[in-house]
Motif scaffolding. Sequence first.
Motif, PDB file in Angstrom:
ATOM      1  N   HIS A   1     195.483 -84.092  80.699  1.00  0.00           N
ATOM      2  CA  HIS A   1     194.624 -85.097  80.060  1.00  0.00           C
ATOM      3  C   HIS A   1     195.244 -86.484  80.139  1.00  0.00           C
ATOM      4  O   HIS A   1     194.537 -87.480  80.342  1.00  0.00           O
ATOM      5  N   ASP A   2     196.569 -86.572  79.977  1.00  0.00           N
ATOM      6  CA  ASP A   2     197.238 -87.870  80.098  1.00  0.00           C
ATOM      7  C   ASP A   2     197.122 -88.404  81.522  1.00  0.00           C
ATOM      8  O   ASP A   2     196.937 -89.608  81.730  1.00  0.00           O
ATOM      9  N   SER A   3     197.226 -87.511  82.502  1.00  0.00           N
ATOM     10  CA  SER A   3     197.070 -87.931  83.899  1.00  0.00           C
ATOM     11  C   SER A   3     195.672 -88.489  84.139  1.00  0.00           C
ATOM     12  O   SER A   3     195.503 -89.533  84.793  1.00  0.00           O
ATOM     13  N   PHE A   4     194.661 -87.795  83.627  1.00  0.00           N
ATOM     14  CA  PHE A   4     193.287 -88.272  83.777  1.00  0.00           C
ATOM     15  C   PHE A   4     193.108 -89.620  83.094  1.00  0.00           C
ATOM     16  O   PHE A   4     192.403 -90.504  83.603  1.00  0.00           O
ATOM     17  N   ALA A   5     193.750 -89.801  81.926  1.00  0.00           N
ATOM     18  CA  ALA A   5     193.638 -91.077  81.215  1.00  0.00           C
ATOM     19  C   ALA A   5     194.273 -92.210  82.026  1.00  0.00           C
ATOM     20  O   ALA A   5     193.746 -93.333  82.063  1.00  0.00           O
ATOM     21  N   ILE A   6     195.386 -91.927  82.679  1.00  0.00           N
ATOM     22  CA  ILE A   6     196.034 -92.939  83.521  1.00  0.00           C
ATOM     23  C   ILE A   6     195.123 -93.317  84.695  1.00  0.00           C
ATOM     24  O   ILE A   6     194.965 -94.489  85.025  1.00  0.00           O
ATOM     25  N   ILE A   7     194.525 -92.297  85.310  1.00  0.00           N
ATOM     26  CA  ILE A   7     193.604 -92.562  86.422  1.00  0.00           C
ATOM     27  C   ILE A   7     192.441 -93.417  85.939  1.00  0.00           C
ATOM     28  O   ILE A   7     192.065 -94.404  86.588  1.00  0.00           O
ATOM     29  N   ASP A   8     191.854 -93.073  84.789  1.00  0.00           N
ATOM     30  CA  ASP A   8     190.739 -93.849  84.248  1.00  0.00           C
ATOM     31  C   ASP A   8     191.148 -95.301  84.005  1.00  0.00           C
ATOM     32  O   ASP A   8     190.356 -96.230  84.237  1.00  0.00           O
ATOM     33  N   ALA A   9     192.378 -95.492  83.542  1.00  0.00           N
ATOM     34  CA  ALA A   9     192.846 -96.843  83.227  1.00  0.00           C
ATOM     35  C   ALA A   9     193.136 -97.665  84.470  1.00  0.00           C
ATOM     36  O   ALA A   9     192.967 -98.894  84.468  1.00  0.00           O
TER      37      ALA A   9
ATOM     38  N   HIS B   1     184.094 -98.251  89.815  1.00  0.00           N
ATOM     39  CA  HIS B   1     183.727 -97.185  90.743  1.00  0.00           C
ATOM     40  C   HIS B   1     182.221 -96.957  90.658  1.00  0.00           C
ATOM     41  O   HIS B   1     181.587 -97.292  89.646  1.00  0.00           O
ATOM     42  N   PRO B   2     181.646 -96.374  91.726  1.00  0.00           N
ATOM     43  CA  PRO B   2     180.191 -96.235  91.783  1.00  0.00           C
ATOM     44  C   PRO B   2     179.659 -94.900  91.274  1.00  0.00           C
ATOM     45  O   PRO B   2     178.477 -94.609  91.437  1.00  0.00           O
ATOM     46  N   TYR B   3     180.508 -94.078  90.645  1.00  0.00           N
ATOM     47  CA  TYR B   3     180.139 -92.702  90.373  1.00  0.00           C
ATOM     48  C   TYR B   3     179.554 -92.531  88.971  1.00  0.00           C
ATOM     49  O   TYR B   3     179.972 -93.195  88.020  1.00  0.00           O
ATOM     50  N   ASP B   4     178.603 -91.597  88.858  1.00  0.00           N
ATOM     51  CA  ASP B   4     177.986 -91.344  87.564  1.00  0.00           C
ATOM     52  C   ASP B   4     178.815 -90.329  86.774  1.00  0.00           C
ATOM     53  O   ASP B   4     179.872 -89.866  87.232  1.00  0.00           O
TER      54      ASP B   4
END
Length: 228
Positions: free
Chosen positions: A20-28, A33-36
């Motif tokens: 989850h922390d990895s995903f949060a870093i990616i989001d930050a 981005h063009p994705y829904d």
Amino acid sequence: MSTVNTVTEQLTRAGQAIEHDSFAIIDAEVGPHPYDAGQWPIVRRMIHANADFDFNGLTRFHPRAVEAGVQALLRGGTPLVADVEMICSGLSAPRLAHFGVQAHHFISDADVIEAARAEDSTRAVQAMRKAHRLGLLDGAIVGIGNAPTALIELVRLVREAGVRPALVVGMPVGFVSAAESKALMAEVEAVPWIVIDGRKGGSTLVVAAIHALLALAEARQRQGTAAG
């Protein structure tokens, strides 16, 4: 009620926290981005698998791709056909079993090798033909991460034999026909697909995309159970 999936998440709190922390870093760090909301978890997991933000932009979706993949999983018993054993080995057996999915690959079968030698084609081509003969392609999720010729043959089967997979995750990597095979798949309207533009790809990305679809399907399942 917990929002954590029980089947498609890491099995320990520590593992869940790291993911989850990895995903949060990616989001930050990803930027625009063009994705829904359905597409982004797939792209994010692909980025996570390779630490490569280029997949933000390189990844393309047929308009029905995510919903088609989720529905195929929720139906239960959907076959998954891969071009190479690496995809089948990389997929989580408990996650597949939860949806009754059985993974198939034929690249090393003796009859596939013999046919490839006899016709001077590739094992990947003959493996797709064998999957078709066995009736496994219609309604299946097909994952191709290594062999461009497998994806080219699948497109031919769609166009000439009326084969209709539920979803094609077409991400072969390489320098010979890889980019061309994915561009060819992206021209298909009759079958939903997820592809990567250009030479990048690989079995790990196919596994990441399918794991993301499994997580989306489980979340949908949980919502349905809560609503009921």
